[in-house]
Design a protein around this motif. Structure first.
Motif, PDB file in Angstrom:
ATOM      1  N   LEU A  69       0.820  -1.209   0.000  1.00  9.69           N
ATOM      2  CA  LEU A  69       0.000   0.000   0.000  1.00  9.69           C
ATOM      3  C   LEU A  69       0.855   1.261   0.000  1.00  9.69           C
ATOM      4  O   LEU A  69       1.899   1.308   0.655  1.00  9.69           O
ATOM      5  N   SER A  70       0.376   2.293  -0.698  1.00  6.22           N
ATOM      6  CA  SER A  70       0.987   3.624  -0.688  1.00  6.22           C
ATOM      7  C   SER A  70      -0.053   4.606  -0.173  1.00  6.22           C
ATOM      8  O   SER A  70      -1.175   4.654  -0.687  1.00  6.22           O
ATOM      9  N   PHE A  71       0.315   5.377   0.834  1.00  3.27           N
ATOM     10  CA  PHE A  71      -0.591   6.339   1.455  1.00  3.27           C
ATOM     11  C   PHE A  71      -0.145   7.764   1.153  1.00  3.27           C
ATOM     12  O   PHE A  71       1.059   8.050   1.104  1.00  3.27           O
ATOM     13  N   ASP A  72      -1.110   8.643   0.991  1.00  4.07           N
ATOM     14  CA  ASP A  72      -0.868  10.071   0.788  1.00  4.07           C
ATOM     15  C   ASP A  72      -1.995  10.798   1.505  1.00  4.07           C
ATOM     16  O   ASP A  72      -3.148  10.753   1.061  1.00  4.07           O
ATOM     17  N   VAL A  73      -1.674  11.445   2.636  1.00  2.00           N
ATOM     18  CA  VAL A  73      -2.706  12.087   3.444  1.00  2.00           C
ATOM     19  C   VAL A  73      -2.303  13.509   3.810  1.00  2.00           C
ATOM     20  O   VAL A  73      -1.125  13.838   3.887  1.00  2.00           O
ATOM     21  N   ALA A  74      -3.300  14.325   4.037  1.00  2.00           N
ATOM     22  CA  ALA A  74      -3.110  15.686   4.542  1.00  2.00           C
ATOM     23  C   ALA A  74      -3.501  15.684   6.015  1.00  2.00           C
ATOM     24  O   ALA A  74      -4.534  15.126   6.393  1.00  2.00           O
ATOM     25  N   VAL A  75      -2.657  16.298   6.830  1.00  4.18           N
ATOM     26  CA  VAL A  75      -2.891  16.359   8.271  1.00  4.18           C
ATOM     27  C   VAL A  75      -3.330  17.773   8.625  1.00  4.18           C
ATOM     28  O   VAL A  75      -2.660  18.747   8.283  1.00  4.18           O
ATOM     29  N   HIS A  76      -4.480  17.856   9.304  1.00  5.78           N
ATOM     30  CA  HIS A  76      -5.020  19.142   9.747  1.00  5.78           C
ATOM     31  C   HIS A  76      -5.318  19.015  11.238  1.00  5.78           C
ATOM     32  O   HIS A  76      -6.364  18.477  11.614  1.00  5.78           O
ATOM     33  N   GLY A  77      -4.369  19.454  12.060  1.00  7.03           N
ATOM     34  CA  GLY A  77      -4.541  19.337  13.507  1.00  7.03           C
ATOM     35  C   GLY A  77      -4.579  17.885  13.929  1.00  7.03           C
ATOM     36  O   GLY A  77      -3.616  17.143  13.739  1.00  7.03           O
ATOM     37  N   ASP A  78      -5.709  17.455  14.472  1.00  4.89           N
ATOM     38  CA  ASP A  78      -5.860  16.084  14.955  1.00  4.89           C
ATOM     39  C   ASP A  78      -6.629  15.198  13.987  1.00  4.89           C
ATOM     40  O   ASP A  78      -7.125  14.137  14.375  1.00  4.89           O
ATOM     41  N   GLU A  79      -6.755  15.627  12.733  1.00  4.13           N
ATOM     42  CA  GLU A  79      -7.457  14.830  11.727  1.00  4.13           C
ATOM     43  C   GLU A  79      -6.597  14.680  10.486  1.00  4.13           C
ATOM     44  O   GLU A  79      -5.765  15.544  10.186  1.00  4.13           O
ATOM     45  N   LEU A  80      -6.795  13.572   9.791  1.00  2.00           N
ATOM     46  CA  LEU A  80      -6.114  13.380   8.513  1.00  2.00           C
ATOM     47  C   LEU A  80      -7.094  12.816   7.503  1.00  2.00           C
ATOM     48  O   LEU A  80      -8.045  12.119   7.854  1.00  2.00           O
ATOM     49  N   THR A  81      -6.868  13.162   6.232  1.00  2.43           N
ATOM     50  CA  THR A  81      -7.682  12.661   5.130  1.00  2.43           C
ATOM     51  C   THR A  81      -6.774  12.462   3.929  1.00  2.43           C
ATOM     52  O   THR A  81      -5.791  13.180   3.758  1.00  2.43           O
ATOM     53  N   GLY A  82      -7.103  11.479   3.134  1.00  2.00           N
ATOM     54  CA  GLY A  82      -6.308  11.239   1.939  1.00  2.00           C
ATOM     55  C   GLY A  82      -6.682   9.935   1.279  1.00  2.00           C
ATOM     56  O   GLY A  82      -7.835   9.502   1.348  1.00  2.00           O
ATOM     57  N   THR A  83      -5.672   9.308   0.674  1.00  2.00           N
ATOM     58  CA  THR A  83      -5.919   8.072  -0.066  1.00  2.00           C
ATOM     59  C   THR A  83      -4.866   7.013   0.236  1.00  2.00           C
ATOM     60  O   THR A  83      -3.741   7.316   0.645  1.00  2.00           O
ATOM     61  N   ALA A  84      -5.276   5.766  -0.021  1.00  2.00           N
ATOM     62  CA  ALA A  84      -4.371   4.617   0.003  1.00  2.00           C
ATOM     63  C   ALA A  84      -4.529   3.929  -1.340  1.00  2.00           C
ATOM     64  O   ALA A  84      -5.637   3.833  -1.869  1.00  2.00           O
ATOM     65  N   LYS A  85      -3.429   3.474  -1.890  1.00  3.41           N
ATOM     66  CA  LYS A  85      -3.469   2.820  -3.198  1.00  3.41           C
ATOM     67  C   LYS A  85      -2.695   1.521  -3.114  1.00  3.41           C
ATOM     68  O   LYS A  85      -1.605   1.472  -2.566  1.00  3.41           O
ATOM     69  N   ALA A  86      -3.282   0.464  -3.681  1.00  2.00           N
ATOM     70  CA  ALA A  86      -2.653  -0.850  -3.718  1.00  2.00           C
ATOM     71  C   ALA A  86      -2.454  -1.256  -5.170  1.00  2.00           C
ATOM     72  O   ALA A  86      -3.410  -1.625  -5.857  1.00  2.00           O
ATOM     73  N   GLY A  87      -1.226  -1.131  -5.654  1.00  2.00           N
ATOM     74  CA  GLY A  87      -0.922  -1.554  -7.021  1.00  2.00           C
ATOM     75  C   GLY A  87      -1.822  -0.919  -8.049  1.00  2.00           C
ATOM     76  O   GLY A  87      -1.996   0.289  -8.082  1.00  2.00           O
ATOM     77  N   ARG A  88      -2.446  -1.745  -8.882  1.00  2.00           N
ATOM     78  CA  ARG A  88      -3.310  -1.259  -9.962  1.00  2.00           C
ATOM     79  C   ARG A  88      -4.740  -0.986  -9.511  1.00  2.00           C
ATOM     80  O   ARG A  88      -5.553  -0.511 -10.295  1.00  2.00           O
ATOM     81  N   LEU A  89      -5.061  -1.314  -8.284  1.00  2.00           N
ATOM     82  CA  LEU A  89      -6.411  -1.071  -7.774  1.00  2.00           C
ATOM     83  C   LEU A  89      -6.657   0.425  -7.645  1.00  2.00           C
ATOM     84  O   LEU A  89      -5.719   1.205  -7.472  1.00  2.00           O
ATOM     85  N   PRO A  90      -7.915   0.843  -7.721  1.00  2.10           N
ATOM     86  CA  PRO A  90      -8.209   2.272  -7.554  1.00  2.10           C
ATOM     87  C   PRO A  90      -7.853   2.744  -6.144  1.00  2.10           C
ATOM     88  O   PRO A  90      -7.892   1.964  -5.187  1.00  2.10           O
ATOM     89  N   ALA A  91      -7.533   4.020  -6.026  1.00  2.00           N
ATOM     90  CA  ALA A  91      -7.248   4.602  -4.718  1.00  2.00           C
ATOM     91  C   ALA A  91      -8.508   4.566  -3.859  1.00  2.00           C
ATOM     92  O   ALA A  91      -9.621   4.688  -4.362  1.00  2.00           O
ATOM     93  N   THR A  92      -8.323   4.384  -2.558  1.00  2.77           N
ATOM     94  CA  THR A  92      -9.441   4.359  -1.623  1.00  2.77           C
ATOM     95  C   THR A  92      -9.268   5.472  -0.592  1.00  2.77           C
ATOM     96  O   THR A  92      -8.153   5.913  -0.318  1.00  2.77           O
ATOM     97  N   LYS A  93     -10.368   5.906  -0.033  1.00  4.86           N
ATOM     98  CA  LYS A  93     -10.380   7.007   0.922  1.00  4.86           C
ATOM     99  C   LYS A  93      -9.835   6.560   2.280  1.00  4.86           C
ATOM    100  O   LYS A  93     -10.171   5.483   2.769  1.00  4.86           O
ATOM    101  N   VAL A  94      -9.016   7.429   2.866  1.00  6.88           N
ATOM    102  CA  VAL A  94      -8.470   7.205   4.211  1.00  6.88           C
ATOM    103  C   VAL A  94      -8.852   8.396   5.079  1.00  6.88           C
ATOM    104  O   VAL A  94      -8.708   9.548   4.656  1.00  6.88           O
ATOM    105  N   THR A  95      -9.344   8.132   6.271  1.00  4.41           N
ATOM    106  CA  THR A  95      -9.613   9.172   7.249  1.00  4.41           C
ATOM    107  C   THR A  95      -8.990   8.734   8.567  1.00  4.41           C
ATOM    108  O   THR A  95      -8.794   7.542   8.814  1.00  4.41           O
TER     109      THR A  95
END
Length: 102
Positions: A69-95
């Motif tokens: 998995l590859s993660f890319d998230v933005a951190v805003h204080g005590d919360e984070l949001t972004g995506t996780a991607k596994a190979g050729r699969l579509p990116a999924t939401k991360v909170t």
């Protein structure tokens, strides 16, 4: 802004929501991390904090299936949001939310 601490994250996947706990800490002047979920603990690799609010990392898991998995998230204080991607699969939401009681 420090991203160190315990983070409870949720990954929205095609097989349902997956929960994990990230532990981010400094060691030898570098940011390190470990993820725990589905009865396994894995180290985070290529962990990078960019522009003080963008966090990226990679991790490999074996449960519920073997994935890199590859993660890319933005951190805003005590919360984070972004995506996780596994190979050729579509990116999924991360909170996530920092565990301020830890």
């Amino acid at each position: 802004m420090s991203v160190e601490g315990i983070w409870n994250i949720v990954i929205a996947t095609p097989i349902g929501q997956q929960q994990a706990v990230l532990r981010l800490f400094s060691e030898g002047g570098a940011l390190r991390g470990v993820a725990t979920g589905e009865a396994e603990e894995v180290p985070l690799s290529d962990l990078t904090l960019q522009a003080a609010d963008r966090l990226t990392w990679r991790q490999s898991i074996t449960r519920p299936m073997r994935l890199h998995l590859s993660f890319d998230v933005a951190v805003h204080g005590d919360e984070l949001t972004g995506t996780a991607k596994a190979g050729r699969l579509p990116a999924t939401k991360v909170t996530g939310r920092r565990d301020t009681a830890a």
